[in-house]
Write an enzyme that holds these catalytic residues in place. Sequence first.
Site, PDB file in Angstrom:
ATOM      1  N   MET A 158      26.135  64.901 -74.033  1.00 27.74           N
ATOM      2  CA  MET A 158      26.982  65.316 -73.150  1.00 27.74           C
ATOM      3  C   MET A 158      28.456  65.277 -73.524  1.00 27.74           C
ATOM      4  O   MET A 158      29.166  64.111 -73.123  1.00 27.74           O
ATOM      5  CB  MET A 158      26.982  64.843 -71.655  1.00 27.74           C
ATOM      6  CG  MET A 158      25.361  65.139 -71.082  1.00 27.74           C
ATOM      7  SD  MET A 158      25.164  64.479 -69.621  1.00 27.74           S
ATOM      8  CE  MET A 158      25.446  62.876 -69.677  1.00 27.74           C
ATOM      9  N   ASP A 159      28.805  65.820 -74.537  1.00 26.24           N
ATOM     10  CA  ASP A 159      30.259  65.480 -75.101  1.00 26.24           C
ATOM     11  C   ASP A 159      31.331  66.634 -74.956  1.00 26.24           C
ATOM     12  O   ASP A 159      31.093  67.630 -74.385  1.00 26.24           O
ATOM     13  CB  ASP A 159      30.139  65.606 -76.573  1.00 26.24           C
ATOM     14  CG  ASP A 159      31.330  64.944 -77.578  1.00 26.24           C
ATOM     15  OD1 ASP A 159      31.905  64.082 -76.764  1.00 26.24           O
ATOM     16  OD2 ASP A 159      31.313  65.106 -78.515  1.00 26.24           O
ATOM     17  N   GLY A 160      32.509  65.981 -74.553  1.00 31.51           N
ATOM     18  CA  GLY A 160      33.739  66.890 -74.161  1.00 31.51           C
ATOM     19  C   GLY A 160      34.342  66.746 -73.133  1.00 31.51           C
ATOM     20  O   GLY A 160      35.058  67.326 -72.587  1.00 31.51           O
ATOM     21  N   THR A 217      27.244  69.385 -77.122  1.00 31.34           N
ATOM     22  CA  THR A 217      28.175  70.027 -76.864  1.00 31.34           C
ATOM     23  C   THR A 217      29.486  69.769 -77.327  1.00 31.34           C
ATOM     24  O   THR A 217      29.628  68.684 -78.159  1.00 31.34           O
ATOM     25  CB  THR A 217      28.642  70.078 -75.179  1.00 31.34           C
ATOM     26  OG1 THR A 217      28.603  68.746 -74.817  1.00 31.34           O
ATOM     27  CG2 THR A 217      27.433  70.674 -74.388  1.00 31.34           C
ATOM     28  N   SER A 218      30.685  70.500 -77.234  1.00 30.64           N
ATOM     29  CA  SER A 218      32.168  70.285 -77.759  1.00 30.64           C
ATOM     30  C   SER A 218      32.386  70.621 -79.138  1.00 30.64           C
ATOM     31  O   SER A 218      33.536  70.174 -79.669  1.00 30.64           O
ATOM     32  CB  SER A 218      32.385  68.657 -77.621  1.00 30.64           C
ATOM     33  OG  SER A 218      32.217  67.681 -78.390  1.00 30.64           O
TER      34      SER A 218
END
Length: 321
Positions: A95-97, A268-269
């Site tokens: 779960m990046d960003g 993500t990101s």
Amino acid sequence: MLSLQHLRIAATNNIRFANKPLMSHGASKHWAQQSRIRHGPTGSINPNFCPSKLSLADSSKKKLSLAGVSQCADQIELPKELKPELMPKHVAVIMDGNRRWAKSRGLPVQLGYTAGGQAMKQLALNCKKFGVQVVTVFAFSSENWVRPKEEVDFLMNVFEDVLKPDLKELILQKDMRLSVVGNRSQLPESLQNLLSSSEELAKSKRGMRLILALNYSGRKDITQATKNIAAKVRNGVLQVEDINESLFEQHLQTNGIDFPNPDLLIRTSGELRLSNFMLWQLAYTELLFFDKMFPDFDEADLVEGLTAFQRRQRRFGGHKY
């Protein structure tokens, strides 16, 4: 030699893998709007989902309400692009960003983490709805302790504020099981107690399993498994000849979990790396990288990723041609 350096690809109406469209033009156009999957399938999808209606204009807010998230979780039927028999059993998500999401909107970093917590809950609900059996979310890496203390302390508070009501709802109302991997001893005592009580509450459940990776390191997972096996050999409990992949997996933190090895990893990101996440377990996992920041990752993105996964041929070292 292949390089990871690349130019951004303009959004298209088809996701492509091995130069073949993965969806019909009409179906992909239905989902196509803003985001893309890169290095594997590339395409665009519709960003609309219930939590996206939440306004964060008031940057003075310290918390985001989760009201209404569960109300929209069960309204949409399985999209025609998805086939139940091809659904990945285990989906893992980096779960990046969250920080960049907040900064790009001129909001405090803390609000990015709170919005990410909301997106995590919606992800779990959507995966359950689509028939995924295990979902692992990388919530906090053992390397994240190097961030500013104020930020880490707030993040720990977010975990408690978000997880306490959400886990209770997911377990009691959605029949979800819960597992936690990572070194809990470094977490605040109140958070440790919350995780332990939530796991106890979920013991009798039979639904989708949610795995929280908190203070987790893939290298440390492997290192600790190696130490435990070495100790058993030293004490005569095991012989060197007993050591194989199956025995090694029994000493990883994912031991005892149905389908411990993810079929699909989503990050993500736009970052294109594993960041020390489940290094053993991801050996044959299909990888998808989205440009979207995690708080913006919605149901349509998940559908796009699952559709791309279902079009891939998983050969596990063999071939099908």
